[in-house]
Structure formats: structure tokens, C-alpha cells
Scaffold this motif. Sequence first.
Motif, PDB file in Angstrom:
ATOM      1  N   ALA A   1       2.596  11.233  -6.454  1.00 39.59           N
ATOM      2  CA  ALA A   1       3.537  11.668  -7.017  1.00 39.59           C
ATOM      3  C   ALA A   1       2.409  12.465  -8.573  1.00 39.59           C
ATOM      4  N   GLU A   2       1.166  11.842  -8.781  1.00 41.36           N
ATOM      5  CA  GLU A   2       0.431  12.293  -9.434  1.00 41.36           C
ATOM      6  C   GLU A   2      -0.377  13.530  -9.200  1.00 41.36           C
ATOM      7  N   PRO A   3      -0.296  14.719  -9.822  1.00 42.58           N
ATOM      8  CA  PRO A   3      -1.325  15.691  -9.069  1.00 42.58           C
ATOM      9  C   PRO A   3      -2.999  15.137  -9.632  1.00 42.58           C
ATOM     10  N   GLN A   4      -3.787  14.411 -10.612  1.00 43.46           N
ATOM     11  CA  GLN A   4      -5.039  14.495 -10.773  1.00 43.46           C
ATOM     12  C   GLN A   4      -4.929  13.365  -9.761  1.00 43.46           C
ATOM     13  N   LEU A   5      -4.188  13.079  -8.982  1.00 43.95           N
ATOM     14  CA  LEU A   5      -4.819  11.698  -8.359  1.00 43.95           C
ATOM     15  C   LEU A   5      -4.805  11.744  -6.985  1.00 43.95           C
TER      16      LEU A   5
ATOM     17  N   LEU B   1      -4.891  -6.118 -13.250  1.00 46.99           N
ATOM     18  CA  LEU B   1      -3.272  -5.819 -13.270  1.00 46.99           C
ATOM     19  C   LEU B   1      -2.760  -6.329 -12.454  1.00 46.99           C
ATOM     20  N   LEU B   2      -1.263  -6.635 -13.406  1.00 45.54           N
ATOM     21  CA  LEU B   2      -0.811  -7.230 -12.114  1.00 45.54           C
ATOM     22  C   LEU B   2       0.313  -7.109 -11.577  1.00 45.54           C
ATOM     23  N   LYS B   3       0.907  -6.891 -10.088  1.00 45.22           N
ATOM     24  CA  LYS B   3       1.419  -5.666  -9.469  1.00 45.22           C
ATOM     25  C   LYS B   3       2.881  -5.556  -9.984  1.00 45.22           C
ATOM     26  N   ASP B   4       3.286  -6.129 -10.898  1.00 47.46           N
ATOM     27  CA  ASP B   4       4.620  -5.692 -11.595  1.00 47.46           C
ATOM     28  C   ASP B   4       4.802  -4.815 -12.686  1.00 47.46           C
ATOM     29  N   THR B   5       3.212  -4.580 -13.270  1.00 48.19           N
ATOM     30  CA  THR B   5       3.227  -3.278 -13.756  1.00 48.19           C
ATOM     31  C   THR B   5       3.527  -1.817 -13.487  1.00 48.19           C
ATOM     32  N   PRO B   6       4.239  -1.498 -14.088  1.00 42.39           N
ATOM     33  CA  PRO B   6       4.901  -0.223 -14.751  1.00 42.39           C
ATOM     34  C   PRO B   6       3.947   1.031 -13.884  1.00 42.39           C
ATOM     35  N   PRO B   7       4.658   2.291 -13.503  1.00 41.41           N
ATOM     36  CA  PRO B   7       3.890   2.864 -12.573  1.00 41.41           C
ATOM     37  C   PRO B   7       2.977   3.629 -13.383  1.00 41.41           C
ATOM     38  N   GLU B   8       3.953   3.645 -14.390  1.00 42.27           N
ATOM     39  CA  GLU B   8       3.514   5.040 -15.444  1.00 42.27           C
ATOM     40  C   GLU B   8       2.283   3.992 -16.184  1.00 42.27           C
ATOM     41  N   GLN B   9       1.991   2.432 -16.332  1.00 39.95           N
ATOM     42  CA  GLN B   9       0.554   1.918 -16.926  1.00 39.95           C
ATOM     43  C   GLN B   9      -0.085   1.814 -15.480  1.00 39.95           C
ATOM     44  N   LEU B  10      -0.042   2.185 -14.404  1.00 39.04           N
ATOM     45  CA  LEU B  10      -0.629   1.638 -12.982  1.00 39.04           C
ATOM     46  C   LEU B  10      -1.869   2.483 -13.189  1.00 39.04           C
ATOM     47  N   VAL B  11      -1.481   4.304 -13.395  1.00 43.36           N
ATOM     48  CA  VAL B  11      -1.052   5.669 -13.513  1.00 43.36           C
ATOM     49  C   VAL B  11      -2.549   5.942 -14.796  1.00 43.36           C
ATOM     50  N   ALA B  12      -1.728   5.975 -15.676  1.00 40.76           N
ATOM     51  CA  ALA B  12      -2.628   5.404 -16.930  1.00 40.76           C
ATOM     52  C   ALA B  12      -4.156   4.725 -16.772  1.00 40.76           C
ATOM     53  N   ALA B  13      -3.914   3.389 -15.942  1.00 38.58           N
ATOM     54  CA  ALA B  13      -5.743   2.333 -15.927  1.00 38.58           C
ATOM     55  C   ALA B  13      -5.896   2.921 -15.288  1.00 38.58           C
ATOM     56  N   ILE B  14      -5.616   3.261 -13.996  1.00 36.31           N
ATOM     57  CA  ILE B  14      -7.157   4.463 -12.760  1.00 36.31           C
ATOM     58  C   ILE B  14      -7.664   5.446 -13.933  1.00 36.31           C
ATOM     59  N   GLU B  15      -6.913   5.721 -14.697  1.00 40.71           N
ATOM     60  CA  GLU B  15      -6.824   7.694 -15.672  1.00 40.71           C
ATOM     61  C   GLU B  15      -8.271   6.869 -16.740  1.00 40.71           C
ATOM     62  N   VAL B  16      -8.230   5.672 -17.080  1.00 45.65           N
ATOM     63  CA  VAL B  16      -9.153   5.013 -17.943  1.00 45.65           C
ATOM     64  C   VAL B  16     -10.431   4.037 -17.414  1.00 45.65           C
TER      65      VAL B  16
ATOM     66  N   ARG C   1       1.392  -1.250  -0.262  1.00 47.74           N
ATOM     67  CA  ARG C   1       0.222  -0.293   0.254  1.00 47.74           C
ATOM     68  C   ARG C   1       0.750   1.380   0.281  1.00 47.74           C
ATOM     69  N   ALA C   2       2.262   1.177   0.740  1.00 45.28           N
ATOM     70  CA  ALA C   2       3.159   2.647   1.239  1.00 45.28           C
ATOM     71  C   ALA C   2       3.192   2.786  -0.522  1.00 45.28           C
ATOM     72  N   GLY C   3       3.860   1.753  -1.657  1.00 46.53           N
ATOM     73  CA  GLY C   3       4.676   1.569  -2.318  1.00 46.53           C
ATOM     74  C   GLY C   3       3.387   2.210  -3.958  1.00 46.53           C
ATOM     75  N   PHE C   4       2.354   1.726  -3.534  1.00 50.57           N
ATOM     76  CA  PHE C   4       1.279   1.997  -4.490  1.00 50.57           C
ATOM     77  C   PHE C   4       0.672   3.994  -4.058  1.00 50.57           C
ATOM     78  N   ARG C   5       1.061   4.061  -2.528  1.00 52.01           N
ATOM     79  CA  ARG C   5      -0.039   5.439  -2.528  1.00 52.01           C
ATOM     80  C   ARG C   5       1.616   6.272  -2.820  1.00 52.01           C
ATOM     81  N   MET C   6       2.864   6.521  -2.285  1.00 51.42           N
ATOM     82  CA  MET C   6       4.140   6.731  -2.949  1.00 51.42           C
ATOM     83  C   MET C   6       3.585   7.385  -5.099  1.00 51.42           C
ATOM     84  N   ILE C   7       3.848   5.843  -5.632  1.00 56.86           N
ATOM     85  CA  ILE C   7       3.490   6.115  -6.943  1.00 56.86           C
ATOM     86  C   ILE C   7       2.122   7.131  -7.178  1.00 56.86           C
TER      87      ILE C   7
END
Length: 179
Positions: A23-27, A104-119, A14-20
Motif C-alpha cells: 500500500a506504500e508507493p515508495q516500497l 521491532l516486535l511484530k505487534d508494531t503498528p503498520p505506520e511504525q513498520l513503514v517508518a522503520a524500513i525508511e529509517v 508474510r501476507a499481512g506484511f505484504r498487504m501493509i
Amino acid sequence: MIRILLVDDQALVRAGFRMILDAEPQLEVVGEAGDGRAAIDQVRTLAPDVVLMDIRMPELDGLEATRRILDERGENAPKILMLTTFDLDEYVYEALRAGASGFLLKDTPPEQLVAAIEVISQGDALLSPTITRRVISEFVKGTGPKPRALERRDREDLVRLGDDRQDACGAHPDEAEPA
């Protein structure tokens, strides 16, 4: 601003996801939960737009928590993005049956996680690219998921529906007088 609830039984994850995500202003991460029961409570309290939901957790797993959240919240339900370290087809199919908007799998790169949330926050669906390839391949081969058997609860609902119909007609439909 997309409001996010993080649900995983491992605090470090959870802490790792929170850090990612912080860092995103829209999240905006509005809360965290360590199991499915706490996730249901947090959704009621915080009304997030998106829930990042781990599949395997103690108390109540992510699949059942997803079902309950979506059933309870109806049209006001958040979008749910399932996350797991386990690349198993049955998890993918059950997550989709439960109503998840993405997987998603947890090894997804951070930018893909952010994009997935937006989608998914916009109402679209998303699967991890490796899972998408495999699902398409299975579909083409005809080896995709088979229709599942009725569960006990489903059978009980059908019996109850038949009983209600019998009560409304005054007789069992098969025993009714011909017109």
C-alpha cells in the motif's frame, strides 16, 4: 523505491506484511522466504535494499541467516530489520551483534513498520521504543549484556592466528631469542 524481502516461516504473517507494504508507493516487496536458507538465496537473486527477518524459523534461524548474509554481501548487503513476537533481551542483543540495523516486535503498528524500513534503508539504526527504554535502563543500571565468552570457532581462529605468527617468525614468539 525501497526493495524489500519478507522472511518469516508463517505464510499468513508474510501476507499481512505484504498487504501493509504494497500500500506504500515508495516500497516494493520483491520476494518472500520461509526460512533463513531461502532468505540467503533470495538475497543473492533479488538484491533487496531491506530484509524483514523473523528471528525464530526452522532450517536456519534469522540470527544466523543475518550473519551469513552480511558476511557474504559485505558493503553490498541489505539492511536487516529483525522482527519477532518474543520480547526477549537476548534476542535484541544477538540481533545487534549479528549486524541487524533494527529490531521491532511484530505487534508494531503498520505506520511504525513503514517508518522503520525508511529509517534503516537510509543507513540509520532503529529499535522498538519499548526495547529502547529497557536497553537504556539496563545500561544506566549497569545490568546490560556482559561480554560474551569466546565460542569454539573464535578460540580456533585465535590458535590458528598464533600458529601463523609462529610459522612466519620461525619460532614461537615466546621462544624467540632476545635482541
